[in-house]
Design a protein around this motif. Sequence first.
Motif, PDB file in Angstrom:
ATOM      1  N   THR A   1     135.927 108.857  31.457  1.00 51.10           N
ATOM      2  CA  THR A   1     135.562 108.901  30.046  1.00 51.10           C
ATOM      3  C   THR A   1     134.667 107.713  29.716  1.00 51.10           C
ATOM      4  O   THR A   1     135.011 106.568  30.030  1.00 51.10           O
ATOM      5  N   SER A   2     133.527 107.986  29.110  1.00 51.29           N
ATOM      6  CA  SER A   2     132.623 106.930  28.657  1.00 51.29           C
ATOM      7  C   SER A   2     132.949 106.594  27.203  1.00 51.29           C
ATOM      8  O   SER A   2     133.751 107.273  26.556  1.00 51.29           O
ATOM      9  N   PHE A   3     132.317 105.553  26.697  1.00 49.95           N
ATOM     10  CA  PHE A   3     132.509 105.184  25.288  1.00 49.95           C
ATOM     11  C   PHE A   3     131.172 104.886  24.640  1.00 49.95           C
ATOM     12  O   PHE A   3     130.325 104.220  25.241  1.00 49.95           O
ATOM     13  N   ILE A   4     131.001 105.370  23.432  1.00 49.44           N
ATOM     14  CA  ILE A   4     129.885 104.938  22.601  1.00 49.44           C
ATOM     15  C   ILE A   4     130.460 103.986  21.561  1.00 49.44           C
ATOM     16  O   ILE A   4     131.360 104.351  20.806  1.00 49.44           O
ATOM     17  N   ILE A   5     129.951 102.763  21.550  1.00 48.33           N
ATOM     18  CA  ILE A   5     130.481 101.729  20.670  1.00 48.33           C
ATOM     19  C   ILE A   5     129.453 101.382  19.609  1.00 48.33           C
ATOM     20  O   ILE A   5     128.293 101.074  19.920  1.00 48.33           O
ATOM     21  N   ASP A   6     129.891 101.479  18.370  1.00 50.34           N
ATOM     22  CA  ASP A   6     129.057 101.084  17.230  1.00 50.34           C
ATOM     23  C   ASP A   6     127.731 101.839  17.202  1.00 50.34           C
ATOM     24  O   ASP A   6     126.729 101.324  16.717  1.00 50.34           O
ATOM     25  N   GLU A   7     127.724 103.039  17.794  1.00 53.82           N
ATOM     26  CA  GLU A   7     126.540 103.902  17.839  1.00 53.82           C
ATOM     27  C   GLU A   7     125.345 103.219  18.515  1.00 53.82           C
ATOM     28  O   GLU A   7     124.204 103.652  18.348  1.00 53.82           O
ATOM     29  N   SER A   8     125.621 102.174  19.305  1.00 55.64           N
ATOM     30  CA  SER A   8     124.538 101.399  19.896  1.00 55.64           C
ATOM     31  C   SER A   8     124.675 101.206  21.404  1.00 55.64           C
ATOM     32  O   SER A   8     123.677 100.995  22.089  1.00 55.64           O
ATOM     33  N   TYR A   9     125.898 101.244  21.913  1.00 58.25           N
ATOM     34  CA  TYR A   9     126.157 100.914  23.315  1.00 58.25           C
ATOM     35  C   TYR A   9     126.893 102.066  23.997  1.00 58.25           C
ATOM     36  O   TYR A   9     127.805 102.673  23.417  1.00 58.25           O
ATOM     37  N   LEU A  10     126.492 102.346  25.227  1.00 60.70           N
ATOM     38  CA  LEU A  10     127.163 103.360  26.039  1.00 60.70           C
ATOM     39  C   LEU A  10     127.855 102.663  27.200  1.00 60.70           C
ATOM     40  O   LEU A  10     127.196 102.166  28.124  1.00 60.70           O
ATOM     41  N   LEU A  11     129.176 102.610  27.146  1.00 60.14           N
ATOM     42  CA  LEU A  11     129.943 102.083  28.259  1.00 60.14           C
ATOM     43  C   LEU A  11     130.178 103.238  29.228  1.00 60.14           C
ATOM     44  O   LEU A  11     130.968 104.142  28.953  1.00 60.14           O
ATOM     45  N   SER A  12     129.495 103.202  30.354  1.00 59.66           N
ATOM     46  CA  SER A  12     129.409 104.369  31.231  1.00 59.66           C
ATOM     47  C   SER A  12     130.459 104.380  32.342  1.00 59.66           C
ATOM     48  O   SER A  12     130.462 105.300  33.164  1.00 59.66           O
ATOM     49  N   GLY A  13     131.359 103.383  32.362  1.00 60.58           N
ATOM     50  CA  GLY A  13     132.379 103.370  33.394  1.00 60.58           C
ATOM     51  C   GLY A  13     131.760 103.372  34.780  1.00 60.58           C
ATOM     52  O   GLY A  13     130.793 102.657  35.053  1.00 60.58           O
ATOM     53  N   ASP A  14     132.305 104.219  35.673  1.00 67.96           N
ATOM     54  CA  ASP A  14     131.786 104.307  37.043  1.00 67.96           C
ATOM     55  C   ASP A  14     130.914 105.546  37.239  1.00 67.96           C
ATOM     56  O   ASP A  14     130.727 106.013  38.364  1.00 67.96           O
ATOM     57  N   ILE A  15     130.365 106.079  36.156  1.00 70.64           N
ATOM     58  CA  ILE A  15     129.518 107.272  36.233  1.00 70.64           C
ATOM     59  C   ILE A  15     128.058 106.911  36.463  1.00 70.64           C
ATOM     60  O   ILE A  15     127.375 107.483  37.306  1.00 70.64           O
ATOM     61  N   LEU A  16     127.566 105.931  35.701  1.00 70.26           N
ATOM     62  CA  LEU A  16     126.155 105.554  35.776  1.00 70.26           C
ATOM     63  C   LEU A  16     126.033 104.046  35.831  1.00 70.26           C
ATOM     64  O   LEU A  16     126.627 103.334  35.012  1.00 70.26           O
ATOM     65  N   PHE A  17     125.258 103.566  36.813  1.00 72.52           N
ATOM     66  CA  PHE A  17     124.978 102.145  36.958  1.00 72.52           C
ATOM     67  C   PHE A  17     123.480 101.914  36.739  1.00 72.52           C
ATOM     68  O   PHE A  17     122.720 102.861  36.534  1.00 72.52           O
ATOM     69  N   ILE A  18     123.062 100.672  36.785  1.00 75.46           N
ATOM     70  CA  ILE A  18     121.658 100.363  36.511  1.00 75.46           C
ATOM     71  C   ILE A  18     120.753 100.896  37.622  1.00 75.46           C
ATOM     72  O   ILE A  18     119.697 101.474  37.368  1.00 75.46           O
ATOM     73  N   ASP A  19     121.169 100.731  38.854  1.00 76.68           N
ATOM     74  CA  ASP A  19     120.312 101.082  39.987  1.00 76.68           C
ATOM     75  C   ASP A  19     120.900 102.206  40.835  1.00 76.68           C
ATOM     76  O   ASP A  19     120.408 102.483  41.926  1.00 76.68           O
ATOM     77  N   SER A  20     121.948 102.857  40.349  1.00 77.39           N
ATOM     78  CA  SER A  20     122.644 103.856  41.162  1.00 77.39           C
ATOM     79  C   SER A  20     123.506 104.732  40.265  1.00 77.39           C
ATOM     80  O   SER A  20     123.521 104.558  39.042  1.00 77.39           O
ATOM     81  N   ILE A  21     124.229 105.666  40.877  1.00 74.30           N
ATOM     82  CA  ILE A  21     125.150 106.527  40.140  1.00 74.30           C
ATOM     83  C   ILE A  21     126.511 106.488  40.834  1.00 74.30           C
ATOM     84  O   ILE A  21     126.653 106.013  41.952  1.00 74.30           O
ATOM     85  N   GLY A  22     127.534 107.000  40.146  1.00 74.61           N
ATOM     86  CA  GLY A  22     128.888 106.944  40.659  1.00 74.61           C
ATOM     87  C   GLY A  22     129.120 107.887  41.822  1.00 74.61           C
ATOM     88  O   GLY A  22     128.409 108.875  42.004  1.00 74.61           O
ATOM     89  N   ARG A  23     130.149 107.573  42.613  1.00 73.42           N
ATOM     90  CA  ARG A  23     130.521 108.425  43.749  1.00 73.42           C
ATOM     91  C   ARG A  23     131.672 109.340  43.321  1.00 73.42           C
ATOM     92  O   ARG A  23     132.541 108.938  42.552  1.00 73.42           O
ATOM     93  N   PRO A  24     131.707 110.566  43.836  1.00 77.24           N
ATOM     94  CA  PRO A  24     132.711 111.530  43.374  1.00 77.24           C
ATOM     95  C   PRO A  24     133.849 111.774  44.364  1.00 77.24           C
ATOM     96  O   PRO A  24     134.582 112.748  44.216  1.00 77.24           O
TER      97      PRO A  24
END
Length: 375
Positions: free
Chosen positions: A237-260
Amino acid sequence: MSVNPMTAKEVATKVVNKESFFLLDVRNEDAFQDWKVEGENIQYLNVPYFDLLDGVGEILPKLPQDQEVLVVCAKEGSSIMVAEMLSEEGKTVAYLKGGMKAWSEHLEPVKVGDLKDGGELFQFVRIGKGCLSYMVVSNGEAALIDATRMTGVYTDFAQEIGAIITHVFDTHLHADHISGGRKIAEATNATYWLPPKDAQEVTFRYQPLEEGQDVTIGNTTITIQPLYSPGHTIGSTSFIIDESYLLSGDILFIDSIGRPDLAGLAEDWVGDLRETLYTRYKELSDELIVLPAHFMIMEELNDDGSVSEKLGTLFAKNHGLNIEDEAAFREMVTGNLPPQPNAYQEIREMNMGKISPDEEKQREMEIGPNRCAVR
């Protein structure tokens, strides 16, 4: 000449500031190759401690003449002995206090943004492990997301800024590090939230975290909006905080994506991963600032040591978000899975509440890099 202890915090400051220094790692070669202190301007020499028991004479020509040498080992004992030998040879030398275990556990809080009504958002950077956790603060209350097992760092920080921790979240059931969320919630009487699809085997009480259950912090307009985003785990589960920030957990990183695959279901969950990244995230504003739960390489750090990027920028530059053919995406993900994290099955069981190893065992379980990404 004296031997100087250098704390993990001091080394982290050097790394973030991109200072040049020389590092002598006296662990075995396989441990060094697997995981080390990383930085943009570090020169390395790896010589196992046992090769230096008869003296350091053979490595002296390989060391800088006019630069301090930082000696590193697993726990500090071996590095102190080698540092003392080098000091006797006239070298300016320091050792990493607490060794790589201390490096793994250091957390550095960085403010990443101002929120409505005077609220603030902090990122806690675990530079030696690549873990990122968060504290949302508003009107004297605080919420934690993806806290590590070094719980005192968060409770002390909240106390310093005059905030009471009222909510604690985990974006998913972690397999690469031990969560401190439940422990902090119990100590502070906060509500502990966990996605129910990840919590089917847990042995403790929790508040089910599901999309649509917005949480307001500090009785203000700051909201934490859960966004169901499976793919790393079935409950991620990700979070949108204050309609400005997306806390993406282990789904999306800056230079890569999460492993399943950390529950052994890569072929099943890779479709969920693509759906989250290519459909659910695609519907969000490009202006959202992505704040992931991990970073993989030092180049992902900003100048202030934080890790963040606009979602629109990631859709333009992150390779994992730009594979149009679904079959090619599946092949890229399942064909590039890194080694499993150290002790990941035990870590999952601890985060479920099934086992309760002592502190030293927990430290050993977490030794090594995080391995939550497909690059």
